[in-house]
Every structure is written in C-alpha cells, then in structure tokens.
Design a protein around this motif. Structure first.
Motif, mmCIF file in Angstrom:
data_model
loop_
_atom_site.group_PDB
_atom_site.id
_atom_site.type_symbol
_atom_site.label_atom_id
_atom_site.label_comp_id
_atom_site.label_asym_id
_atom_site.label_seq_id
_atom_site.Cartn_x
_atom_site.Cartn_y
_atom_site.Cartn_z
ATOM 1 N N PRO A 131 34.976 46.054 43.337
ATOM 2 C CA PRO A 131 34.483 44.699 43.089
ATOM 3 C C PRO A 131 34.105 44.006 44.397
ATOM 4 O O PRO A 131 34.614 44.342 45.460
ATOM 5 C CB PRO A 131 35.672 44.005 42.422
ATOM 6 C CG PRO A 131 36.858 44.783 42.855
ATOM 7 C CD PRO A 131 36.388 46.197 43.038
ATOM 8 N N ASP A 132 33.233 43.010 44.273
ATOM 9 C CA ASP A 132 32.835 42.282 45.474
ATOM 10 C C ASP A 132 33.921 41.280 45.878
ATOM 11 O O ASP A 132 34.844 40.989 45.112
ATOM 12 C CB ASP A 132 31.474 41.614 45.294
ATOM 13 C CG ASP A 132 31.428 40.578 44.178
ATOM 14 O OD1 ASP A 132 32.472 39.987 43.844
ATOM 15 O OD2 ASP A 132 30.332 40.350 43.650
ATOM 16 N N GLU A 133 33.773 40.766 47.074
ATOM 17 C CA GLU A 133 34.753 39.841 47.659
ATOM 18 C C GLU A 133 34.963 38.616 46.767
ATOM 19 O O GLU A 133 36.098 38.177 46.559
ATOM 20 C CB GLU A 133 34.250 39.422 49.041
ATOM 21 C CG GLU A 133 35.003 38.283 49.666
ATOM 22 C CD GLU A 133 34.232 37.604 50.779
ATOM 23 O OE1 GLU A 133 34.745 36.596 51.266
ATOM 24 O OE2 GLU A 133 33.136 38.062 51.149
ATOM 25 N N ARG A 134 33.885 38.069 46.224
ATOM 26 C CA ARG A 134 33.969 36.870 45.389
ATOM 27 C C ARG A 134 34.837 37.109 44.143
ATOM 28 O O ARG A 134 35.673 36.290 43.790
ATOM 29 C CB ARG A 134 32.559 36.423 44.992
ATOM 30 C CG ARG A 134 32.523 35.043 44.378
ATOM 31 C CD ARG A 134 31.058 34.622 44.104
ATOM 32 N NE ARG A 134 30.951 34.246 42.720
ATOM 33 C CZ ARG A 134 30.557 35.029 41.720
ATOM 34 N NH1 ARG A 134 30.184 36.250 41.935
ATOM 35 N NH2 ARG A 134 30.513 34.583 40.480
ATOM 36 N N ARG A 135 34.633 38.244 43.492
ATOM 37 C CA ARG A 135 35.416 38.552 42.289
ATOM 38 C C ARG A 135 36.900 38.699 42.613
ATOM 39 O O ARG A 135 37.763 38.238 41.873
ATOM 40 C CB ARG A 135 34.880 39.822 41.629
ATOM 41 C CG ARG A 135 35.614 40.172 40.348
ATOM 42 C CD ARG A 135 34.859 41.203 39.552
ATOM 43 N NE ARG A 135 35.583 41.611 38.371
ATOM 44 C CZ ARG A 135 35.581 40.951 37.215
ATOM 45 N NH1 ARG A 135 34.887 39.846 37.083
ATOM 46 N NH2 ARG A 135 36.267 41.411 36.176
ATOM 47 N N ILE A 136 37.198 39.335 43.742
ATOM 48 C CA ILE A 136 38.599 39.517 44.140
ATOM 49 C C ILE A 136 39.238 38.163 44.448
ATOM 50 O O ILE A 136 40.371 37.893 44.042
ATOM 51 C CB ILE A 136 38.697 40.484 45.338
ATOM 52 C CG1 ILE A 136 38.250 41.884 44.909
ATOM 53 C CG2 ILE A 136 40.122 40.514 45.885
ATOM 54 C CD1 ILE A 136 38.101 42.881 46.042
#
Length: 186
Positions: A92-97
């Motif tokens: 997952p991308d940083e934003r989702r995490i």
C-alpha cells in the motif's frame, strides 16, 4: 454483467506455539475475480498468524477487501466498532498506511512480492513516526509455495513456532518465515 466472487472453504487447524493460540476455524473466503490464489492464501496465513487468543476485544475477520477500498484485508473490531487491528496485504502507499494508523490501535502490513525491498525503501523514512505500524515481508518463493496449496475446499494444518508457519494439506506443504521490516512500539 459483473463477475461474482468465487467462494472457497477452508478448515484451519491452528497450533501457534509462540502465542499459545490453538483451535479449529471454518473460513468462508470470497475470492474477488481479480484476486490471485497467492493473495487469497496470504489472507488465510495472515488470519492464522494474527488470530487473537480470545474474542474479548472482537474477532479477527475478513473484510470486503478488494471490493471496498476503505477496508483492509482483515480486521479486528471491538464491540463498539473501533478497529483494534488493521491488516493490509501487498504494497500500500504511504497515504493508505497513515490513514490506517489513524483508524486503528495496531496496523500490520504484509508484503509478499519480490519487489518488497524497492517498495519499502521508498516509503520507510516517511513512516518512521508511526508507532502502531508493523511491516512484514513474506519471501516471494515461500508465498508461491503457499499459493500452490489453494483449493476450493481446503483442510489446512498450520503450526507456528519461532515466527515460522508450517502449512500442510493433503496436496503438500509450505514453510513460511516472514521477515520483520518494522516492528510496532506497542
């Protein structure tokens, strides 16, 4: 007309000697049309390796996953609906995490692709201030060996000791040793 999910049934016999979690579980797994056997089996493995010892803070459940972008692959929610544990698969991308860490007490990301090192090196520093986050890597060859065990009706024996999962079926077996890339502080 939309293609419907394929239903898989799994009988799990779990013996987790690390956390003293034992039991039998019947799982019904809705495999999204775009999901691979590998991803589906990683969901089953994540269930076995993160199953709580009791249901006092809610049960670990499969979510809508690929069918709902606002949900993880698995989660444990308490009786008030608060997310205790959010489990994400893939890269997952940083934003989702960050969003997951804002919604849950604990967040676990499990990556199983051969490109994990490249993905992780690109976001590791950006996530350094997230104390709730744990990141694990399942070696790609081990993940593929696990995927080879997938069947519409599965009986899986999963023994976990020293953070290594030994998965066996009538079809064969696989040994999975996830590597910790980042451990949560909690």
């Amino acid at each position: 007309m939309a293609i419907k999910a394929t239903i898989y049934k799994a009988q799990l016999q779990i013996s987790d000697m690390d956390r003293h979690v034992y039991g039998e579980h019947s799982l019904t797994i809705a495999r999204h049309p775009s999901e691979t056997d590998e991803r589906m089996m990683q969901r089953v493995l994540a269930f076995a390796m993160h199953l709580p010892a009791d249901d006092l803070r809610g049960r670990l459940e499969f979510s809508k996953g690929l069918s709902d972008v606002d949900e993880p692959e698995l989660w444990q929610r308490d009786l008030t609906g608060e997310v205790v544990h959010w489990i994400e698969l893939g890269q997952p991308d940083e934003r989702r995490i960050r969003q997951a860490c804002g919604r849950a007490e604990r967040v676990t990301v499990i990556s199983y692709a051969s490109s994990t090192a490249v993905w992780w090196s690109g976001i590791e520093n950006k996530l350094s201030r997230l104390p709730k986050l744990s990141v694990w890597q399942v070696p790609a060859d081990q993940s593929q060996a696990l995927a080879a065990l997938a069947e519409r009706g599965m009986q899986l024996q999963i023994s976990i000791q020293d953070r290594t999962a030994y998965v066996s079926t009538e079809k064969g077996s696989a040994e999975i040793t996830p590597h910790c890339l980042r451990q949560s502080e909690g």
